[in-house]
Design a protein around this motif. Structure first.
Motif, PDB file in Angstrom:
ATOM      1  N   GLU A 269       0.842  -1.199   0.000  1.00 45.82           N
ATOM      2  CA  GLU A 269       0.000   0.000   0.000  1.00 45.82           C
ATOM      3  C   GLU A 269       0.881   1.254   0.000  1.00 45.82           C
ATOM      4  O   GLU A 269       0.623   2.203  -0.739  1.00 45.82           O
ATOM      5  N   ALA A 270       1.924   1.241   0.806  1.00 51.06           N
ATOM      6  CA  ALA A 270       2.839   2.388   0.861  1.00 51.06           C
ATOM      7  C   ALA A 270       3.538   2.595  -0.476  1.00 51.06           C
ATOM      8  O   ALA A 270       3.679   3.724  -0.937  1.00 51.06           O
ATOM      9  N   TRP A 271       3.953   1.506  -1.104  1.00 52.74           N
ATOM     10  CA  TRP A 271       4.607   1.627  -2.405  1.00 52.74           C
ATOM     11  C   TRP A 271       3.663   2.219  -3.429  1.00 52.74           C
ATOM     12  O   TRP A 271       4.064   3.028  -4.247  1.00 52.74           O
ATOM     13  N   TYR A 272       2.400   1.807  -3.386  1.00 54.25           N
ATOM     14  CA  TYR A 272       1.445   2.261  -4.403  1.00 54.25           C
ATOM     15  C   TYR A 272       0.971   3.691  -4.162  1.00 54.25           C
ATOM     16  O   TYR A 272       0.895   4.484  -5.086  1.00 54.25           O
ATOM     17  N   THR A 273       0.663   4.003  -2.909  1.00 56.02           N
ATOM     18  CA  THR A 273       0.066   5.305  -2.615  1.00 56.02           C
ATOM     19  C   THR A 273       1.061   6.362  -2.160  1.00 56.02           C
ATOM     20  O   THR A 273       0.765   7.551  -2.208  1.00 56.02           O
ATOM     21  N   GLY A 274       2.221   5.923  -1.678  1.00 58.78           N
ATOM     22  CA  GLY A 274       3.176   6.866  -1.108  1.00 58.78           C
ATOM     23  C   GLY A 274       2.906   7.159   0.357  1.00 58.78           C
ATOM     24  O   GLY A 274       3.620   7.930   0.991  1.00 58.78           O
ATOM     25  N   LYS A 275       1.893   6.522   0.911  1.00 54.76           N
ATOM     26  CA  LYS A 275       1.527   6.716   2.320  1.00 54.76           C
ATOM     27  C   LYS A 275       2.596   6.103   3.220  1.00 54.76           C
ATOM     28  O   LYS A 275       3.065   5.001   2.983  1.00 54.76           O
ATOM     29  N   ASP A 276       2.974   6.818   4.265  1.00 55.67           N
ATOM     30  CA  ASP A 276       3.944   6.300   5.229  1.00 55.67           C
ATOM     31  C   ASP A 276       3.217   5.375   6.202  1.00 55.67           C
ATOM     32  O   ASP A 276       2.461   5.833   7.058  1.00 55.67           O
ATOM     33  N   ASN A 277       3.447   4.081   6.061  1.00 52.14           N
ATOM     34  CA  ASN A 277       2.789   3.090   6.915  1.00 52.14           C
ATOM     35  C   ASN A 277       3.692   2.555   8.023  1.00 52.14           C
ATOM     36  O   ASN A 277       3.359   1.565   8.664  1.00 52.14           O
ATOM     37  N   MET A 278       4.827   3.197   8.251  1.00 53.80           N
ATOM     38  CA  MET A 278       5.768   2.676   9.247  1.00 53.80           C
ATOM     39  C   MET A 278       5.166   2.656  10.655  1.00 53.80           C
ATOM     40  O   MET A 278       5.431   1.746  11.426  1.00 53.80           O
ATOM     41  N   GLN A 279       4.344   3.628  10.983  1.00 52.44           N
ATOM     42  CA  GLN A 279       3.712   3.622  12.305  1.00 52.44           C
ATOM     43  C   GLN A 279       2.755   2.438  12.418  1.00 52.44           C
ATOM     44  O   GLN A 279       2.704   1.780  13.456  1.00 52.44           O
ATOM     45  N   ALA A 280       2.034   2.144  11.355  1.00 53.92           N
ATOM     46  CA  ALA A 280       1.125   0.995  11.368  1.00 53.92           C
ATOM     47  C   ALA A 280       1.917  -0.308  11.475  1.00 53.92           C
ATOM     48  O   ALA A 280       1.504  -1.227  12.200  1.00 53.92           O
ATOM     49  N   VAL A 281       3.042  -0.394  10.782  1.00 60.79           N
ATOM     50  CA  VAL A 281       3.895  -1.584  10.886  1.00 60.79           C
ATOM     51  C   VAL A 281       4.416  -1.718  12.306  1.00 60.79           C
ATOM     52  O   VAL A 281       4.444  -2.823  12.870  1.00 60.79           O
ATOM     53  N   ALA A 282       4.796  -0.613  12.918  1.00 60.29           N
ATOM     54  CA  ALA A 282       5.326  -0.632  14.283  1.00 60.29           C
ATOM     55  C   ALA A 282       4.286  -1.068  15.307  1.00 60.29           C
ATOM     56  O   ALA A 282       4.634  -1.510  16.407  1.00 60.29           O
ATOM     57  N   GLN A 283       3.011  -0.976  14.950  1.00 63.02           N
ATOM     58  CA  GLN A 283       1.953  -1.363  15.882  1.00 63.02           C
ATOM     59  C   GLN A 283       1.469  -2.792  15.672  1.00 63.02           C
ATOM     60  O   GLN A 283       0.639  -3.279  16.430  1.00 63.02           O
ATOM     61  N   LEU A 284       1.997  -3.469  14.665  1.00 67.00           N
ATOM     62  CA  LEU A 284       1.611  -4.859  14.447  1.00 67.00           C
ATOM     63  C   LEU A 284       2.196  -5.730  15.548  1.00 67.00           C
ATOM     64  O   LEU A 284       3.283  -5.445  16.063  1.00 67.00           O
ATOM     65  N   PRO A 285       1.504  -6.796  15.899  1.00 64.36           N
ATOM     66  CA  PRO A 285       2.066  -7.719  16.902  1.00 64.36           C
ATOM     67  C   PRO A 285       3.256  -8.480  16.321  1.00 64.36           C
ATOM     68  O   PRO A 285       3.347  -8.680  15.107  1.00 64.36           O
ATOM     69  N   GLY A 286       4.158  -8.885  17.182  1.00 59.93           N
ATOM     70  CA  GLY A 286       5.302  -9.689  16.756  1.00 59.93           C
ATOM     71  C   GLY A 286       6.383  -8.880  16.086  1.00 59.93           C
ATOM     72  O   GLY A 286       6.838  -9.224  14.997  1.00 59.93           O
ATOM     73  N   GLN A 287       6.843  -7.836  16.737  1.00 63.51           N
ATOM     74  CA  GLN A 287       7.867  -6.973  16.134  1.00 63.51           C
ATOM     75  C   GLN A 287       9.162  -7.721  15.849  1.00 63.51           C
ATOM     76  O   GLN A 287       9.835  -7.438  14.859  1.00 63.51           O
ATOM     77  N   SER A 288       9.497  -8.696  16.664  1.00 66.60           N
ATOM     78  CA  SER A 288      10.692  -9.500  16.413  1.00 66.60           C
ATOM     79  C   SER A 288      10.547 -10.251  15.092  1.00 66.60           C
ATOM     80  O   SER A 288      11.487 -10.309  14.287  1.00 66.60           O
TER      81      SER A 288
END
Length: 104
Positions: free
Chosen positions: A67-86
Motif C-alpha cells: 500500500e505504501a509503495w502504491y500510494t506513497g503513504k507512510d505506513n511505518m507507524q502501522a507496521v510498528a503497531q503490528l504484533p510480533g515486532q521481532s
C-alpha cells in the motif's frame, strides 16, 4: 429461478471483487517509478523486489508495504503497531539479504 439468481449474484460479486483487487506488482512499480519514489530502481528491479517481499513477508506486513509503495503513504507507524515486532524485524532482514542474490 432461485439458482439462476444465486449464480448471477455470485458472478457479480466476483466481478466487483476483481475491480477492487489489489494492484499488481507491475502496476505498483509503474506508479512508484512515475511518482519518483522508486529510489532509482527500474521496472525490472522493482518487480523483483516486490516478488522477494511477497515471498518473505507475512500478509499483514506486505499489505502495508505494498500500500505504501502504491500510494506513497507512510505506513511505518502501522507496521510498528503490528504484533510480533521481532518476527517483522527478522522478515525485513531476510528480505534485505535476499535482494542482492535475487535482484542484483
Amino acid at each position: 429461478m432461485t439458482r439462476r439468481i444465486v449464480q448471477t449474484t455470485a458472478f457479480l460479486l466476483i466481478l466487483t471483487g476483481a475491480a477492487h483487487a489489489a494492484p499488481s506488482a507491475r502496476e505498483i512499480c509503474q506508479k512508484m517509478i512515475a511518482d519518483g519514489r522508486a529510489g532509482g530502481m527500474d521496472q525490472a528491479k522493482c518487480e523483483c523486489t516486490y516478488r522477494v517481499a511477497d515471498a518473505i513477508l507475512d500478509d499483514d506486513v506486505k499489505t502495508l508495504l505494498f500500500e505504501a509503495w502504491y500510494t506513497g503513504k507512510d505506513n511505518m507507524q502501522a507496521v510498528a503497531q503490528l504484533p510480533g515486532q521481532s518476527r517483522i524485524r527478522k522478515q525485513f532482514k531476510t528480505m534485505e539479504r535476499s535482494l542482492e542474490p535475487n535482484c542484483g
